[in-house]
Design a protein around this motif. Structure first.
Motif, PDB file in Angstrom:
ATOM      1  N   SER A  70       0.617  -1.084   0.019  1.00 19.00           N
ATOM      2  CA  SER A  70       0.024   0.143  -0.144  1.00 19.00           C
ATOM      3  C   SER A  70       1.040   1.357   0.009  1.00 19.00           C
ATOM      4  N   TYR A  71       0.434   2.160  -0.852  1.00 20.89           N
ATOM      5  CA  TYR A  71       1.100   3.552  -0.917  1.00 20.89           C
ATOM      6  C   TYR A  71       0.113   4.170   0.334  1.00 20.89           C
ATOM      7  N   ALA A  72       0.769   3.802   1.659  1.00 24.84           N
ATOM      8  CA  ALA A  72      -0.050   4.208   2.716  1.00 24.84           C
ATOM      9  C   ALA A  72       0.209   5.366   3.067  1.00 24.84           C
ATOM     10  N   ALA A  73       1.468   6.178   2.880  1.00 20.06           N
ATOM     11  CA  ALA A  73       1.708   7.592   3.397  1.00 20.06           C
ATOM     12  C   ALA A  73       2.019   8.165   2.094  1.00 20.06           C
ATOM     13  N   LYS A  74       0.975   8.687   1.371  1.00 19.33           N
ATOM     14  CA  LYS A  74       1.475   9.266  -0.003  1.00 19.33           C
ATOM     15  C   LYS A  74       0.869  10.758   0.350  1.00 19.33           C
ATOM     16  N   TYR A  75       1.971  11.696  -0.038  1.00 23.16           N
ATOM     17  CA  TYR A  75       1.876  13.091   0.278  1.00 23.16           C
ATOM     18  C   TYR A  75       1.579  13.840  -0.873  1.00 23.16           C
ATOM     19  N   ALA A 103      -4.280  -2.878   8.866  1.00 22.35           N
ATOM     20  CA  ALA A 103      -5.324  -3.342   9.511  1.00 22.35           C
ATOM     21  C   ALA A 103      -6.340  -4.151   8.447  1.00 22.35           C
ATOM     22  N   GLU A 104      -6.352  -3.317   7.321  1.00 21.82           N
ATOM     23  CA  GLU A 104      -7.129  -3.784   6.179  1.00 21.82           C
ATOM     24  C   GLU A 104      -6.817  -4.993   5.166  1.00 21.82           C
ATOM     25  N   GLY A 105      -5.419  -5.254   5.723  1.00 19.28           N
ATOM     26  CA  GLY A 105      -4.771  -6.410   4.977  1.00 19.28           C
ATOM     27  C   GLY A 105      -3.501  -6.232   4.189  1.00 19.28           C
ATOM     28  N   ALA A 106      -3.084  -4.890   4.143  1.00 14.92           N
ATOM     29  CA  ALA A 106      -1.913  -4.698   3.515  1.00 14.92           C
ATOM     30  C   ALA A 106      -0.742  -5.369   3.939  1.00 14.92           C
ATOM     31  N   ASP A 107       0.288  -5.783   3.065  1.00 12.45           N
ATOM     32  CA  ASP A 107       1.333  -6.784   3.410  1.00 12.45           C
ATOM     33  C   ASP A 107       2.632  -5.916   3.798  1.00 12.45           C
ATOM     34  N   MET A 108       2.595  -4.781   2.876  1.00 12.60           N
ATOM     35  CA  MET A 108       3.838  -3.979   2.936  1.00 12.60           C
ATOM     36  C   MET A 108       3.334  -2.547   2.770  1.00 12.60           C
ATOM     37  N   VAL A 109       3.922  -1.480   3.314  1.00 12.15           N
ATOM     38  CA  VAL A 109       3.490  -0.262   3.076  1.00 12.15           C
ATOM     39  C   VAL A 109       4.748   0.738   2.609  1.00 12.15           C
ATOM     40  N   MET A 110       4.149   1.890   1.949  1.00  8.94           N
ATOM     41  CA  MET A 110       5.051   2.633   1.222  1.00  8.94           C
ATOM     42  C   MET A 110       4.941   4.169   1.621  1.00  8.94           C
ATOM     43  N   VAL A 111       6.157   4.820   1.675  1.00 12.99           N
ATOM     44  CA  VAL A 111       6.028   6.237   2.043  1.00 12.99           C
ATOM     45  C   VAL A 111       6.428   7.130   0.689  1.00 12.99           C
ATOM     46  N   LYS A 112       5.880   8.188   0.457  1.00 15.30           N
ATOM     47  CA  LYS A 112       6.018   8.643  -0.920  1.00 15.30           C
ATOM     48  C   LYS A 112       5.382  10.259  -0.770  1.00 15.30           C
ATOM     49  N   PRO A 113       6.407  10.872  -1.415  1.00 17.56           N
ATOM     50  CA  PRO A 113       7.732  10.696  -1.917  1.00 17.56           C
ATOM     51  C   PRO A 113       8.878  10.138  -0.792  1.00 17.56           C
TER      52      PRO A 113
END
Length: 334
Positions: free
Chosen positions: A197-202, A246-256
Motif C-alpha cells: 500500500s502507498y499508505a503515506a502518500k503526500y 489493519a485492512e490487509g496490506a502486507d507492505m507499506v510505502m512512504v511517498k515521496p
C-alpha cells in the motif's frame, strides 16, 4: 549517547581507516535486492519514447519492456513496477480501460512473467492513467468520489492479479480500498497476491515529471489535495499506515522518498513491517539535472541517496536509478 571511553582511548576514526574496516562495521547494506525498478510502458512494437523531464528514462513497448526486465533480472533486480502511458482516446470519465484485461499494464505483466518467470511484477492501482480528468479516483461534479472509486479500483486490481501481478500497489489514497481489494482477492481464491500500500502518500510537488511520463499531467484538472496527505501531517500519515495494515496490506510505502525520510523512520519504528519508499520522479530529475550541469558527482549522489533510504529504515526503494545502481553494486562500488 556517549563514547565508551574518552579520547584518546576512543578514536572512532580507527574504524574508518581502510575499506575493509569500513565494510566490517557498516550499519546498513545496499544490494540490488533492495531495488524496485519503475518502468513506463507504451503502445507499439519495438518502440521507445524519451521522457524529456526525466533524462535517461524512456517509455518502452511491451516487447521491449519484457527484454528490459530480462536485463534487469540479470543485473540482480528482482522486482519491476509497471506504469502505462495510455492513449488519450482510451481515457474516459468511467476509467473502464483500467480493468481491461488486455490493457498495456496487463499485457506487459503477462509478457514479463513469460520471459522472466522469476521476476516479481508490481502494478499500480490508481485510475489516473485512464481518467479523462487525470485524477486517481472517479470525478463527479468536480469532486473525487471515494466509494465509487474504490469499486473501480477493486475491478482494476482483480484484472491485474488475473494477469499475473505478484504485488498490487494501490497508490490512489482512497479510504477503504485496501480492505476492499483484500476481500475481493480472498473471495476469488487469490489470497497469495501481495499488497504494497502507498499508505503515506503526500500531495507533493515532486511528482511532476512522472505525470509527464504517464501522460496524465495534461489531463489533470485541479490538484490532488483532497485525497493525498498534507505534507505537514506526520501523525495522520501514521494513522493511514495503521489503517491499511489493519485492512490487509502486507507492505507499506512512504511517498515521496528523501523529503519524507522522517516518516520512513517513524513508520518502521512504530509498526516493524516491510517498509518502502518511492524515490519519485522529481527527486530523480534533480539529481540528473545537477549532474548534467556538472554541479555534483551524479554517480556518488545517486548511490548516497539510495543509502539514505536504507539508513532511514527502508527494506527497499522504488527508484529509476535501479539498473545503474545494480550494475555499480555488482562491480563492487564503495
Amino acid at each position: 549517547m556517549t563514547d565508551h571511553a574518552p579520547f584518546p582511548r576512543s578514536r572512532p576514526r580507527r574504524l574508518r581507516r581502510t575499506p575493509a574496516l569500513r565494510a566490517l562495521v557498516r550499519e546498513a547494506r545496499l544490494s540490488a535486492d533492495d531495488l524496485i525498478w519503475p518502468v513506463f510502458v507504451c503502445d507499439g512494437e519495438g518502440a521507445t519514447m524519451e521522457v524529456a523531464s526525466m533524462p535517461g528514462v524512456i517509455r518502452r513497448s511491451v516487447d521491449l519492456t519484457a527484454e528490459a526486465a530480462e536485463e534487469a533480472f540479470q543485473a540482480g533486480i528482482r522486482t519491476i513496477c509497471l506504469f502505462p502511458y495510455t492513449d488519450a482516446a482510451l481515457k474516459t470519465d468511467d476509467c473502464a480501460e483500467a480493468w481491461n484485461s488486455d490493457n498495456l499494464s496487463n499485457r506487459a505483466t503477462r509478457a514479463i512473467k513469460a520471459a522472466v518467470p522469476g521476476m516479481s511484477v508490481m502494478t499500480d492501482v490508481a485510475l489516473d492513467p485512464y481518467n479523462a480528468q487525470g485524477h486517481d479516483g472517479i470525478v463527479r461534479n468536480g469532486v473525487i468520489v471515494n466509494d465509487e472509486s474504490v469499486e473501480a479500483l477493486v475491478r482494476m486490481a482483480m484484472a491485474q492479479a488475473e494477469a499475473g501481478a505478484d504485488i498490487l500497489g494501490p497508490s490512489d489514497m482512497m479510504d477503504g480500498r485496501i480492505g476492499a481489494i483484500r476481500t475481493a482477492l480472498e473471495e476469488a481464491g487469490m489470497q497469495d497476491v501481495t499488497i504494497m500500500s502507498y499508505a503515506a502518500k503526500y500531495a507533493s510537488a515532486f511528482y511532476g515529471p512522472f505525470r509527464d511520463a504517464t501522460g496524465s499531467s495534461g489531463a489533470l484538472t485541479g490538484d490532488k489535495k483532497t485525497y493525498q496527505l498534507d505534507p505537514l501531517n506526520a501523525e495522520e500519515g501514521l494513522r493511514c499506515v495503521a489503517r491499511d495494515l489493519a485492512e490487509g496490506a502486507d507492505m507499506v510505502m512512504v511517498k515521496p522518498g528523501m523529503p519524507y525520510l522522517d516518516m520512513v523512520r517513524r513508520v518502521k519504528d512504530a509498526f516493524a513491517v516491510p517498509t518502502f519508499a518511492y524515490q519519485v520522479s522529481g527527486e530523480y530529475a534533480m539529481i540528473r539535472a545537477a549532474a548534467g550541469n556538472g554541479w555534483i558527482d551524479g554517480e556518488r549522489a545517486m548511490m548516497e541517496s539510495l543509502m539514505s533510504f536504507r539508513r532511514a529504515g527502508c527494506d527497499g526503494v522504488l527508484t529509476y536509478f535501479a539498473p545503474e545502481a545494480a550494475r555499480l553494486i555488482r562491480a563492487g562500488w564503495e
